[in-house]
Design a protein around this motif. Structure first.
Motif, PDB file in Angstrom:
ATOM      1  N   LYS A   3       0.831  -1.196   0.000  1.00  0.00           N
ATOM      2  CA  LYS A   3       0.000   0.000   0.000  1.00  0.00           C
ATOM      3  C   LYS A   3       0.873   1.257   0.000  1.00  0.00           C
ATOM      4  O   LYS A   3       0.612   2.205  -0.748  1.00  0.00           O
ATOM      5  CB  LYS A   3      -0.912  -0.030   1.227  1.00  0.00           C
ATOM      6  CG  LYS A   3      -1.491   1.290   1.646  1.00  0.00           C
ATOM      7  CD  LYS A   3      -2.383   1.185   2.846  1.00  0.00           C
ATOM      8  CE  LYS A   3      -1.596   0.959   4.110  1.00  0.00           C
ATOM      9  NZ  LYS A   3      -2.413   0.995   5.321  1.00  0.00           N
ATOM     10  N   LEU A   4       1.918   1.287   0.805  1.00  0.00           N
ATOM     11  CA  LEU A   4       2.799   2.448   0.886  1.00  0.00           C
ATOM     12  C   LEU A   4       3.485   2.698  -0.452  1.00  0.00           C
ATOM     13  O   LEU A   4       3.585   3.839  -0.908  1.00  0.00           O
ATOM     14  CB  LEU A   4       3.846   2.257   1.987  1.00  0.00           C
ATOM     15  CG  LEU A   4       3.326   2.000   3.404  1.00  0.00           C
ATOM     16  CD1 LEU A   4       4.487   1.867   4.380  1.00  0.00           C
ATOM     17  CD2 LEU A   4       2.356   3.070   3.858  1.00  0.00           C
ATOM     18  N   MET A  29       6.157   0.189   8.065  1.00  0.00           N
ATOM     19  CA  MET A  29       5.216   1.230   8.460  1.00  0.00           C
ATOM     20  C   MET A  29       5.450   2.590   7.807  1.00  0.00           C
ATOM     21  O   MET A  29       4.578   3.448   7.853  1.00  0.00           O
ATOM     22  CB  MET A  29       5.260   1.412   9.990  1.00  0.00           C
ATOM     23  CG  MET A  29       4.888   0.150  10.755  1.00  0.00           C
ATOM     24  SD  MET A  29       3.276  -0.536  10.321  1.00  0.00           S
ATOM     25  CE  MET A  29       2.196   0.669  11.010  1.00  0.00           C
ATOM     26  N   HIS A 118      -6.058   4.978   4.818  1.00  0.00           N
ATOM     27  CA  HIS A 118      -5.265   4.157   5.733  1.00  0.00           C
ATOM     28  C   HIS A 118      -3.810   4.587   5.809  1.00  0.00           C
ATOM     29  O   HIS A 118      -2.940   3.769   6.124  1.00  0.00           O
ATOM     30  CB  HIS A 118      -5.339   2.685   5.316  1.00  0.00           C
ATOM     31  CG  HIS A 118      -6.736   2.154   5.336  1.00  0.00           C
ATOM     32  ND1 HIS A 118      -7.429   1.935   6.500  1.00  0.00           N
ATOM     33  CD2 HIS A 118      -7.594   1.843   4.332  1.00  0.00           C
ATOM     34  CE1 HIS A 118      -8.644   1.494   6.214  1.00  0.00           C
ATOM     35  NE2 HIS A 118      -8.768   1.437   4.895  1.00  0.00           N
ATOM     36  N   ALA A 119      -3.546   5.855   5.523  1.00  0.00           N
ATOM     37  CA  ALA A 119      -2.160   6.326   5.541  1.00  0.00           C
ATOM     38  C   ALA A 119      -2.133   7.848   5.652  1.00  0.00           C
ATOM     39  O   ALA A 119      -3.108   8.527   5.348  1.00  0.00           O
ATOM     40  CB  ALA A 119      -1.431   5.883   4.271  1.00  0.00           C
ATOM     41  N   ASP A 143       1.973   4.416   7.307  1.00  0.00           N
ATOM     42  CA  ASP A 143       0.825   3.553   7.592  1.00  0.00           C
ATOM     43  C   ASP A 143       0.128   4.078   8.837  1.00  0.00           C
ATOM     44  O   ASP A 143       0.781   4.437   9.817  1.00  0.00           O
ATOM     45  CB  ASP A 143       1.307   2.117   7.807  1.00  0.00           C
ATOM     46  CG  ASP A 143       0.187   1.112   7.760  1.00  0.00           C
ATOM     47  OD1 ASP A 143      -0.792   1.290   8.507  1.00  0.00           O
ATOM     48  OD2 ASP A 143       0.285   0.167   6.979  1.00  0.00           O
ATOM     49  N   GLU A 147      -5.505  -1.457  12.002  1.00  0.00           N
ATOM     50  CA  GLU A 147      -5.766  -2.727  11.314  1.00  0.00           C
ATOM     51  C   GLU A 147      -6.839  -3.501  12.020  1.00  0.00           C
ATOM     52  O   GLU A 147      -7.135  -3.337  13.142  1.00  0.00           O
ATOM     53  CB  GLU A 147      -4.473  -3.542  11.251  1.00  0.00           C
ATOM     54  CG  GLU A 147      -3.412  -2.780  10.477  1.00  0.00           C
ATOM     55  CD  GLU A 147      -2.103  -3.515  10.436  1.00  0.00           C
ATOM     56  OE1 GLU A 147      -1.921  -4.306   9.494  1.00  0.00           O
ATOM     57  OE2 GLU A 147      -1.288  -3.297  11.325  1.00  0.00           O
TER      58      GLU A 147
END
Length: 147
Positions: A3-4, A29, A118-119, A143, A147
């Motif tokens: 995702k990052l 993270m 989510h970030a 991040d 979760e």
């Protein structure tokens, strides 16, 4: 972690900052990527480019002098410190000092701090105040640990 990379990739792609692009930090993270844009972006267009990134990422802008910004910056700082040793305390005003320091080096600087689903993302771009040469890019993707 994917995702990052996807988030940072969208920023780098939009700014065509592949030249010299590399991860300054890549952990589970937090991801920090630096590059140089191949686009001819005038200083007067830098803010517009950051607004476009905000739209592409479907983010919410965070005022850099707010409680929300302080929380996001502290989270990013903790994630960085979990990977490397840094002397000194977390400083939520560090972004403004960084901008001032770059401007004292005769650079035009624009940045955007934003929250995504989510970030958290911090994008800073800078260029010589004479409006010549490339745009330099740094992207920090954090991040949100929910979760």
């Amino acid at each position: 972690m994917v995702k990052l990379h996807k988030i940072a990739g969208k920023v780098i792609e939009h700014l065509e900052a592949f030249k010299g692009s590399r991860a300054a930090m890549d952990s589970e993270m937090i991801l920090i990527v630096r590059g140089t844009s191949s686009q001819k972006i005038a200083i007067s267009e830098m803010g517009k480019k950051l607004e476009e990134i905000l739209e592409i990422l479907e983010g919410t802008e965070v005022d850099s002098v707010s409680e929300e910004a302080s929380k996001l910056i502290n989270r990013m700082d903790e994630q960085i410190r979990s990977n490397i040793t840094i002397n000194g305390d977390t400083d939520s005003n560090g972004i403004m000092r960084m901008k001032k320091s770059l401007e004292e080096l005769n650079l035009a600087v624009e940045f955007k701090l934003m929250n995504l689903a989510h970030a958290g993302v911090f994008v800073v771009i800078w260029k010589d105040k004479a409006d010549v040469g490339p745009i330099f890019v740094e992207v920090v993707v954090s991040d949100d640990e929910k979760e």
